[in-house]
Design an enzyme around this catalytic site. Sequence first.
Site, short mmCIF file in Angstrom:
data_model
loop_
_atom_site.label_atom_id
_atom_site.label_comp_id
_atom_site.label_asym_id
_atom_site.label_seq_id
_atom_site.Cartn_x
_atom_site.Cartn_y
_atom_site.Cartn_z
N PHE A 1 1.21 -1.33 0.30
CA PHE A 1 -0.30 -0.12 0.05
C PHE A 1 0.92 1.32 -0.03
O PHE A 1 2.37 1.64 0.56
CB PHE A 1 -0.91 -0.05 1.09
CG PHE A 1 -1.80 0.95 1.05
CD1 PHE A 1 -3.15 1.15 0.22
CD2 PHE A 1 -1.78 2.30 1.60
CE1 PHE A 1 -3.79 2.13 0.35
CE2 PHE A 1 -2.12 3.84 1.47
CZ PHE A 1 -3.53 3.65 0.81
N LYS B 1 2.79 9.68 8.45
CA LYS B 1 1.27 9.44 9.55
C LYS B 1 2.24 9.93 10.76
O LYS B 1 1.93 10.81 11.61
CB LYS B 1 1.59 8.15 9.59
CG LYS B 1 0.34 6.71 8.79
CD LYS B 1 0.05 5.67 9.02
CE LYS B 1 -1.40 5.81 7.80
NZ LYS B 1 -1.39 4.94 6.26
N ASP C 1 9.09 3.00 1.77
CA ASP C 1 7.83 2.67 1.76
C ASP C 1 7.67 2.74 3.32
O ASP C 1 6.78 1.89 3.98
CB ASP C 1 6.27 3.09 1.69
CG ASP C 1 5.14 3.32 2.03
OD1 ASP C 1 5.33 4.07 3.11
OD2 ASP C 1 4.44 3.30 1.37
C1 LIG Z 1 -1.06 4.98 4.90
C2 LIG Z 1 0.02 4.75 3.64
C3 LIG Z 1 0.21 5.52 3.08
C4 LIG Z 1 -0.36 6.37 2.66
O1 LIG Z 1 -0.63 7.40 3.70
P1 LIG Z 1 -1.38 8.93 3.58
O2 LIG Z 1 -1.29 9.69 4.62
O3 LIG Z 1 -3.30 8.40 3.48
O4 LIG Z 1 -2.08 9.64 1.94
C5 LIG Z 1 1.02 5.32 2.59
N1 LIG Z 1 2.19 4.21 2.86
C6 LIG Z 1 1.92 3.21 3.90
C7 LIG Z 1 2.47 1.91 4.35
C8 LIG Z 1 0.61 3.39 4.35
O5 LIG Z 1 0.82 2.90 5.51
#
Ligand SMILES: *Cc1c(COP(=O)(O)O)cnc(C)c1O
Length: 402
Positions: free
Chosen positions: A144, A258, A229
């Site tokens: 994700f 986050k 990420d």
């Molecule tokens: C939540 C998340 C995103 C997206 O972040 P947003 O602030 O909602 O755009 C991207 N990568 C990972 C691993 C995430 O958990």
Amino acid sequence: MNTDPTGHLSTGEIAGLYRRYVLTTYSPTGVALARGRGAWVWDVEGRRYLDCLSGIAVTGVGHAHPTLVRAIRRQAGRLMHTSNLFFHEPQARLAEALATRSMGGGCFFCNSGAEANEALIKLARLWGSQNGGRWRIVTMRNSFHGRTLATLTATGQAKVQRGFEPLPDGFDYADFNDLESVKAAITDRTAAVLVEAIQGEGGIVPATEQFLTGLRRLCTERGILLMMDEVQCGLGRTGRWWAWQAYGVEPDAFSLAKGLGGGFPIGAIVVAPGLTQVFQPGNHASTFGGTPLACTAALAVIRIIEDEGLLENARQRGEQFMDGLRGLQKRHAALVEVRGRGLMIGLVLDRPAQPFEARLRELGLLALATGERVLRFLPPLTIREREVERALRIIARACRDL
Ligand SMILES: *Cc1c(COP(=O)(O)O)cnc(C)c1O
């Protein structure tokens, strides 16, 4: 129309306004929250919940941490926004704080995880255009990376892509924890591999040691970038600053968001020293990226994590939490697996996790069903021993109704 947000509407009245005026892109629980303190939140009717979700790994230092609140208040009254046409101390200091705690190098600031991953994707494309015309990026199935067009394409899940075609070109997919599959996906047009050290939305699936160290070696051999990420697993969540530190590997660049602002929106990428000259003036920008207010919040979060020994706490409370869940697993056949690292914990069930999540909430515990059969626990890094005990008692109680 009453626009005073401090009025006291009931849950039903709030839900009614949502139904009428807020687009239904989410499936909310029906609970309306009003305030929080530490690991606890209260709904508008005054009911208390132990928060083992932290707004999806965001409020890592707990709700209303006095140091964070004071820092935001003070900075809001001094200087909130300047644009990036001007230097300011909070951005300078935050860039130093992130770089010196990772690979050195430099930072770019933005406002969310998707935006941070967009910056990684653009970095890889620009770098690739200067290094033999490469533009493709290999990402993992079940990953994700966000909801913008490029990041939902990077996200290897058909369910987030369906209906938004045509998707941007340049992404190839491989199987997570399968090095051979990544090898097969890399071509002479590949600029980078993008991966989470622990897949979050994918159901708390940690990379194996062999996979991540193998990926590092593979990227170095092929002369391509390894990008990570760390939006969900970074910033202390796993008991280290960055999840990749547990594997003894270093990425060429990584993304953050986050937990970085402790609830204040901010995202960032950190790039290794060899990549700091890829972006030149005019290549990338964000109006709200790295404001004095956002950077001050992030600096306060970093200070709190260090002053309160929260990396150590995340490791210890994580072990306590996972040990407790493993104990329950012995007594309940419906609990299939406990996995994760630090305070990023997944409990795999033999059935859909949504009803279990709802039962926990009834009992006063917030967690999150993800990937169909996985229950995700992401408590604040500040959670105390007796609060973890409390969470485990509630989970044990919910297990008896399974
Ligand atoms: C939540 C998340 C995103 C997206 O972040 P947003 O602030 O909602 O755009 C991207 N990568 C990972 C691993 C995430 O958990």
